[in-house]
Design an enzyme around this catalytic site. Structure first.
Site, mmCIF file in Angstrom:
data_model
loop_
_atom_site.group_PDB
_atom_site.id
_atom_site.type_symbol
_atom_site.label_atom_id
_atom_site.label_comp_id
_atom_site.label_asym_id
_atom_site.label_seq_id
_atom_site.Cartn_x
_atom_site.Cartn_y
_atom_site.Cartn_z
ATOM 1 N N GLY A 56 -0.972 -20.482 -6.005
ATOM 2 C CA GLY A 56 0.185 -20.872 -5.200
ATOM 3 C C GLY A 56 0.557 -22.329 -5.333
ATOM 4 N N GLY A 62 -1.086 -22.938 -24.162
ATOM 5 C CA GLY A 62 -0.313 -22.453 -23.034
ATOM 6 C C GLY A 62 0.278 -21.090 -23.283
ATOM 7 N N GLU A 63 1.342 -20.808 -22.544
ATOM 8 C CA GLU A 63 2.011 -19.524 -22.649
ATOM 9 C C GLU A 63 3.523 -19.715 -22.596
ATOM 10 O OE1 GLU A 63 0.248 -16.920 -23.242
ATOM 11 O OE2 GLU A 63 -1.749 -17.628 -22.625
ATOM 12 N N ARG A 88 -8.953 -21.317 -29.431
ATOM 13 C CA ARG A 88 -8.137 -20.286 -28.801
ATOM 14 C C ARG A 88 -8.847 -19.539 -27.683
ATOM 15 N NH1 ARG A 88 -5.638 -14.679 -31.188
ATOM 16 N NH2 ARG A 88 -3.967 -14.457 -29.645
ATOM 17 N N LEU A 89 -8.131 -19.392 -26.566
ATOM 18 C CA LEU A 89 -8.477 -18.450 -25.515
ATOM 19 C C LEU A 89 -7.488 -17.303 -25.651
ATOM 20 C CD1 LEU A 89 -10.226 -17.898 -22.953
ATOM 21 C CD2 LEU A 89 -8.419 -18.998 -21.628
ATOM 22 N N ASP A 100 3.323 -14.896 -28.662
ATOM 23 C CA ASP A 100 4.379 -15.815 -28.240
ATOM 24 C C ASP A 100 4.445 -17.037 -29.144
ATOM 25 O OD1 ASP A 100 1.891 -16.611 -27.288
ATOM 26 O OD2 ASP A 100 2.640 -17.391 -25.395
ATOM 27 N N CYS A 145 -5.385 -22.642 -24.539
ATOM 28 C CA CYS A 145 -6.107 -23.093 -25.717
ATOM 29 C C CYS A 145 -6.290 -24.599 -25.662
ATOM 30 C CB CYS A 145 -5.326 -22.725 -26.989
ATOM 31 S SG CYS A 145 -4.835 -20.994 -27.075
ATOM 32 N N ILE A 188 -5.182 -14.405 -25.111
ATOM 33 C CA ILE A 188 -4.564 -13.760 -23.957
ATOM 34 C C ILE A 188 -3.409 -12.866 -24.380
ATOM 35 C CG2 ILE A 188 -3.210 -14.215 -21.860
ATOM 36 C CD1 ILE A 188 -5.036 -16.644 -21.411
#
Length: 650
Positions: A366, A76-77, A50-51, A100, A2, A53
């Site tokens: 990665g 974030g997450e 907001r995105l 979350d 977000c 997820i």
């Protein structure tokens, strides 16, 4: 993923208005196109783009605690939110959503500022404590998600990106000479510095609170290493097994999403590890994405296709040309909000757009493995240079430099004279904490020679290297040389450029959330306890990681030497006739250079002619050209506040 923004009027004399918050968050629509929310009360205003997820229907922000005494927005997450929620419910806490975000409110209510210590994630958080009239800002340990702030009078502005701060009319728009000097040394300004005067960034692993007429910033986490000789001396086989288990767990946590998840695949070891673990060790459906280039020097298609064929996963390949890089460069600078010394972020931005077009919002990458497990050529180079320093007259020791950079057509170690000039010019003592980085910083730092006399005067007496050395921990002197090199790399190139300009900002340009399992802080802490030889075995990089993946990857990929992600630089902006593209020629014209007052027109004209003739020499000329052009775009887009060219604004 977000975007967040907010205003705090510390004395209440200029309370935030909803229209101001709307303008700020409107600048971050690309970070969160799915939903927008705002909340204002007295001296504080919070906004969120907001995105969606996690919990798409119930995770609207700003989010309040049940009693209304806490308000939070975050970008974030929190990957361990499932485990945290279970523990909180066992302690009697009641939840209203599956998101979350709500976990943050309960953790802060129980633990205060120490709530961040419980989080496994990538985040930038703004939390308002109504009872204490106190704002808390926090950023994740590795610095994956950005958070900027600025004081305008008695008001604190904060946001996920600087452009949201500039949405406030009173916010000055000036480039900062010291920020530019840092960018032209370390490839990015180092927190708390930015490229703009008056704008700061919260450093990784830090928490800041403002309230009661005070402002305080504290570090809650940092990279730490044991004294040299006191590392974990377990058997390599056992540690490889443990590493594999920890990696699987990190990947498992970072796959948590209520939307489709993909993975970036470069063809190298690190992305192949992540892609393989997703495919073999989880039930998550996987689609992989990669970049392809026309020039063999940059293209890794054969390695990418080998792993795709090995795993049998759906795969999308995006071909990126030099013309694509030139056309996308202004937009990449607009998103990065900092000078770029390489064009590499542009294809990453285009790849994120392709990911989103295929219906994917989340990608695992990665990134971070080289910093955590000693994968960069820089670490091998520093080891050779320290070895040479013990017997500087030895010729055979110097020949070890020829084993470095096998992927580079004109390696600085290939010729004795070039090697001596690149590796031996002003590199200092091997006991200096920044010894391993000196050749690169000296090379990139030469870009400041293009500054105008006025700009050189503005940074006279300022030494970026001395500045960073003053911030290094005193315990560093007891660490192994490799540990010192890793620490510096994590706090310079990784946090500022790779995770910032090339990571978060380019992914979010396409409204895609990038996740980095190798930067799970538990994995970093495990790796930091390892003996140096389990990371760099002789001149073999990432020894333990390669051992942990034996039998899971094709041997040609598992044992493949590191080849860094690279793209065409100055050549992208010149046609076959040697003429620069129209936008480049206009921006680097004498009149525009004089107007900006940043770079000496004569010096730039000579560099432009050199690049047009195809005589750009290695890193130095290419970084200078790209750095100057990107800084002129920064001035154009943010100081002059001109819109993006129509051809790049899509």
């Amino acid at each position: 993923m977000c975007g967040i923004a907010g205003i705090l009027s510390v004395d209440g004399s200029h309370p935030p208005a909803a229209a101001q918050l709307a303008t700020m968050i409107g600048q971050l629509h690309h970070r969160g196109p799915d939903d927008t929310g705002m909340w204002c009360q007295g001296e504080i205003g919070l906004a969120h783009a907001r995105l969606s997820i996690i919990d798409p229907t119930g995770g609207h922000q700003p989010m309040a605690s049940a009693d209304g005494l806490l308000q939070v927005v975050f970008n974030g997450e929190i990957f361990n939110f499932v485990e945290l929620r279970a523990a909180l419910e066992a302690a009697g806490r009641c939840f209203r959503t599956r998101s979350d975000t709500e976990v943050l409110l309960h953790l802060y209510a129980l633990h205060g500022d120490r709530f961040v210590e419980h989080l496994n994630g990538q985040f930038a958080i703004a939390l308002w404590d109504v009872r204490r009239r106190r704002l808390v800002l926090a950023r994740d340990r590795a610095g994956i998600r950005p958070l900027y702030f600025a004081w305008v009078g008695r008001r604190l502005l904060f946001a996920s990106e600087i452009k949201a701060l500039f949405a406030i009319a009173e916010m000055p728009r000036r480039l900062d000479p010291r920020g530019l000097a840092e960018a032209f040394t370390f490839w990015s300004p180092l927190a708390p510095q930015t490229a703009f005067d008056g704008v700061q960034q919260l450093p990784p692993g830090h928490l800041m609170w403002v309230g009661g007429g005070q402002q305080r910033t504290t570090c809650y986490w940092d990279w730490e290493f044991p004294p040299h000789g006191a590392e974990d001396l377990g058997r390599a086989e056992d540690l490889a097994d443990e590493l594999r288990e920890r990696l699987v767990d990190a990947v498992r946590l970072q796959l948590r999403a209520d939307v489709p998840v993909g993975a970036y695949l470069s063809g190298g070891l690190d992305s192949s590890v992540i892609t393989t673990l997703i495919h073999r060790c989880t039930d998550t459906p996987l689609r992989s994405f990669s970049l392809a280039f026309d020039e063999h020097e940059f293209d890794e298609r054969s390695h990418q296709r080998e792993l795709v064929d090995h795993l049998g996963t759906p795969h999308t390949e995006l071909r990126c040309s030099r013309a694509d890089i030139a056309a996308g460069f202004p937009k990449a600078v607009w998103h990065a909000e900092a000078p770029l010394l390489r064009t590499a972020p542009v294809p990453m931005m285009l790849l994120a757009r392709s990911v989103r077009e295929h219906g994917v919002k989340v990608v695992l990458t990665g990134e971070g493995a080289d910093e955590v497990f000693g994968g960069y050529d820089l670490f091998k180079e520093a080891r050779v240079r320290r070895f040479m320093a013990r017997a500087p007259q030895s010729r055979w020791r110097g020949r070890l430099l020829q084993r470095l950079y096998p992927w580079m057509p004109q390696s600085p170690g290939a010729s004795g004279a070039l090697a001596q000039r690149y590796f031996g010019d002003g590199n200092g003592s091997p006991v200096q904490p920044t010894f391993g980085h000196a050749p690169r910083w000296l090379t990139s730092g030469r870009i400041t020679r293009f500054f105008t006399p006025a700009l050189r005067d503005a940074v006279a007496g300022f030494d970026p290297i001395e500045t960073i050395e003053r911030t290094l921990p005193s315990t560093m002197q007891h660490w192994s040389p490799l540990a010192r090199d890793q620490y510096v790399e994590a706090h310079t190139l990784m946090s500022g450029y790779l995770l910032g300009a090339q990571g978060d900002r380019m992914a979010m340009a396409g409204s895609v959330e990038a996740r980095f399992p190798f930067l799970d802080h538990r994995l970093i802490e495990f790796a930091n306890r390892l003996p140096p030889r389990y990371k760099l075995m002789g001149l073999t990089e990432k020894y333990l990681l390669k051992r942990a993946m034996k039998g899971l990857l094709p041997e040609s990929i598992r044992l493949r030497a590191k080849q860094p992600y690279r793209t065409p630089d100055s050549s992208s902006f010149f046609g076959a006739n040697g003429q620069p593209d129209e936008a480049c020629a206009e921006l680097l014209s004498e009149s525009r250079l004089v107007d900006a007052g940043l770079f000496d027109p004569g010096a730039v004209r000579r560099l432009l002619a050199k690049c047009a003739a195809g005589r750009a020499a290695g890193f130095g000329d290419n970084m200078a050209f790209v750095g100057i052009l990107s800084t002129m775009w920064l001035h154009e887009l943010f100081v002059r506040a001109r819109p993006l060219p129509a051809a790049t604004a899509g």
